[in-house]
Design an enzyme around this catalytic site. Sequence first.
Site, PDB file in Angstrom:
ATOM      1  N   GLU A 293      16.388 -66.257 -94.480  1.00 32.34           N
ATOM      2  CA  GLU A 293      16.761 -66.098 -93.074  1.00 32.34           C
ATOM      3  C   GLU A 293      15.745 -66.828 -92.203  1.00 32.34           C
ATOM      4  OE1 GLU A 293      17.321 -62.275 -90.001  1.00 32.34           O
ATOM      5  OE2 GLU A 293      16.024 -62.108 -91.769  1.00 32.34           O
TER       6      GLU A 293
ATOM      7  N   LYS B 137      25.031 -62.740 -88.280  1.00 33.41           N
ATOM      8  CA  LYS B 137      24.485 -61.419 -88.597  1.00 33.41           C
ATOM      9  C   LYS B 137      25.109 -60.337 -87.721  1.00 33.41           C
ATOM     10  CE  LYS B 137      19.909 -59.294 -89.292  1.00 33.41           C
ATOM     11  NZ  LYS B 137      18.460 -59.525 -89.057  1.00 33.41           N
TER      12      LYS B 137
ATOM     13  N   CYS C  81      19.417 -59.830 -94.287  1.00 35.39           N
ATOM     14  CA  CYS C  81      18.278 -58.949 -94.060  1.00 35.39           C
ATOM     15  C   CYS C  81      18.679 -57.511 -93.717  1.00 35.39           C
ATOM     16  CB  CYS C  81      17.392 -59.560 -92.972  1.00 35.39           C
ATOM     17  SG  CYS C  81      15.683 -58.953 -92.976  1.00 35.39           S
TER      18      CYS C  81
END
Length: 269
Positions: A50, A120, A157
Amino acid sequence: MASTVVTGTLVRMQVTLVQLAADLDPAANRELVVDSLRTVDGQDLVVLPEAMMHDFGPPEHDLAAAAEPLDGPFVNLLSQQARRLGSTIVAGMFERTDDLPYNTLVVLGPDGELVTTYRKIHLYDSFGYRESERLRAADIAPVVIPVGDLSLGLMTCYDLRFPELSRALVDAGAEAFVVPAAWVAGEHKVEHWRTLLRARAIENTVWVAAAGQGGSRYSGHSLVADPWGTIVVEAAGGNEQVTAQMTVDAVRRSREVNPSLANRRMQTP
């Protein structure tokens, strides 16, 4: 050029996780990516962390000013590298909009074409951090893509802490999860990282391939876990690469022995 290895009915996907620590200089990060990929060869899938285009930086750092479009220098570089390697590359960037940027994963195919993006969903407003002050959350749109003979579900994440997303990915056909991350270092964090990655593998009977940023700010420990939750390879904390094989048969066998997905009674709407 990468190629999926077939032995009888056993299909093996070669995956390399490239653990790096990005900084605030996009040009330097691009050079770091090129240098790191020089030693990669014959991989079907290469996963970078990321925010590899540009690190998050301190809380007051303006990520909107650093963000790039999907045809900008970072994606163009990944396109060149994917074509050179004959591999699919997944990496994280900040995607420019007319307001706050997205925290985006880009997927480049072996021909260098942009295959898909994943923006995300869950922003890291936790452990005293406020990602939502600098980035925008995406609409809920799980992304699953075929690479070779495996279907890959994408997470970034903090998404890892939300098992409902992993269920949605499995329901969309995922046999492996790809998880680029910049998992902030701190008390309990490495154990959370390992535990959650293994849990997502076990409860969904999927492979998990997770590439994290290393260095002093982040936890590192990029790893591949099999559908039984066994860690088959794991990095430490620095800049390094780990390689593993993910097989379709391992997913099928684990789901035959442990048919927990088929035994569900509470379905996601």
